[in-house]
Write an enzyme that holds these catalytic residues in place. Structure first.
Site, short mmCIF file in Angstrom:
data_model
loop_
_atom_site.label_atom_id
_atom_site.label_comp_id
_atom_site.label_asym_id
_atom_site.label_seq_id
_atom_site.Cartn_x
_atom_site.Cartn_y
_atom_site.Cartn_z
CD1 TRP A 31 29.16 26.72 -17.71
CD2 TRP A 31 27.73 28.41 -17.42
NE1 TRP A 31 28.91 26.82 -16.38
CE2 TRP A 31 28.03 27.85 -16.16
CE3 TRP A 31 26.84 29.49 -17.50
CZ2 TRP A 31 27.46 28.33 -14.99
CZ3 TRP A 31 26.29 29.95 -16.33
CH2 TRP A 31 26.60 29.39 -15.09
CG PHE A 66 18.67 25.26 -20.98
CD1 PHE A 66 18.17 24.04 -20.54
CD2 PHE A 66 17.77 26.26 -21.31
CE1 PHE A 66 16.80 23.82 -20.46
CE2 PHE A 66 16.41 26.06 -21.23
CZ PHE A 66 15.91 24.83 -20.79
CB VAL A 90 26.96 20.20 -18.86
CG1 VAL A 90 26.17 20.54 -17.59
CG2 VAL A 90 26.28 20.81 -20.08
CB THR A 95 26.46 21.77 -13.31
OG1 THR A 95 27.60 22.43 -13.80
CG2 THR A 95 25.23 22.42 -13.87
CG HIS A 97 21.00 24.07 -12.99
ND1 HIS A 97 21.39 24.40 -11.72
CD2 HIS A 97 20.09 25.00 -13.37
CE1 HIS A 97 20.74 25.49 -11.34
NE2 HIS A 97 19.95 25.87 -12.33
CG PHE A 122 24.65 15.71 -27.89
CD1 PHE A 122 23.75 16.55 -27.23
CD2 PHE A 122 25.49 14.91 -27.12
CE1 PHE A 122 23.71 16.58 -25.84
CE2 PHE A 122 25.44 14.95 -25.74
CZ PHE A 122 24.54 15.79 -25.09
NE ARG A 136 36.43 12.06 -21.80
CZ ARG A 136 37.26 11.76 -20.77
NH1 ARG A 136 37.95 12.72 -20.18
NH2 ARG A 136 37.38 10.51 -20.37
#
Ligand code: RBF
Length: 158
Positions: A31, A66, A90, A95, A97, A122, A136
């Site tokens: 994504w 996810f 994300v 989003t 979500h 992470f 970034r």
């Protein structure tokens, strides 16, 4: 954002481990691929620059951030992997979500690292806009992929 003053590609040599012979898995969310491919390029390049061998770096894709948690678990359980670098993006403004995904991945990756007792990094960007993400991902604020790779290397030197 907190990273405004920090270039994500800059790091000190302190605690940089000798990673010759260390084996890395990079798990990449598809994504926002424009961003996550750039994160992968940064992480991969930094591992090589710091002495990892190309044949000791594997890449696995997952559909979205996810799924990074389960992807991380599948590679972390392998005895031949020393550290896992998870890369995703994300975008909050796009989003609904956002909170569900970010919280689940942050907690999930923490759990995987503790469960398998190895670094699980992470490397997930959580910006407000695509422009902030690109800043970034090799743009004016450096590359989060570089930072994630350096974090893995420093944890291996702990
Ligand atoms: N995955 C990401 O990695 N980044 C995103 O910004 C993102 N946004 C999403 C927005 C919506 C509305 C949905 C349904 C999914 C999104 N996902 C995103 C995918 C998510 O991580 C996961 O792959 C899917 O929810 C699985 O069905």
């Amino acid at each position: 954002m907190a990273t405004t003053l920090k270039n994500l590609s800059e790091y000190s040599d302190k605690n940089i481990a000798d990673v010759a012979g260390k084996r890395f898995a990079i798990v990449v969310a598809e994504w926002n691929a424009q961003v996550t491919e750039a994160l992968f390029e940064g992480a991969h390049r930094t591992l090589l620059k710091e002495g990892a061998q190309a044949e000791n770096i594997i890449r696995k894709n997952v559909p979205g951030s996810f799924e990074l948690t389960l992807g991380a678990q599948w590679v972390a359980e392998r005895a031949d992997i020393d550290a896992v670098i998870c890369l995703g993006c994300v975008i909050q403004g796009e989003t609904r979500h956002f909170d569900f995904i970010c919280n689940a991945v942050a907690h999930g990756l923490t759990d995987v690292g503790l469960k398998f007792n190895k670094p699980v990094i992470f490397g997930v960007l959580t910006p407000n806009t695509l422009e902030q993400a690109l800043d970034r991902a090799g743009g004016r604020h450096g590359n989060k992929g570089d930072e994630a790779a350096v974090t893995a290397i420093k944890m291996l030197g702990f």
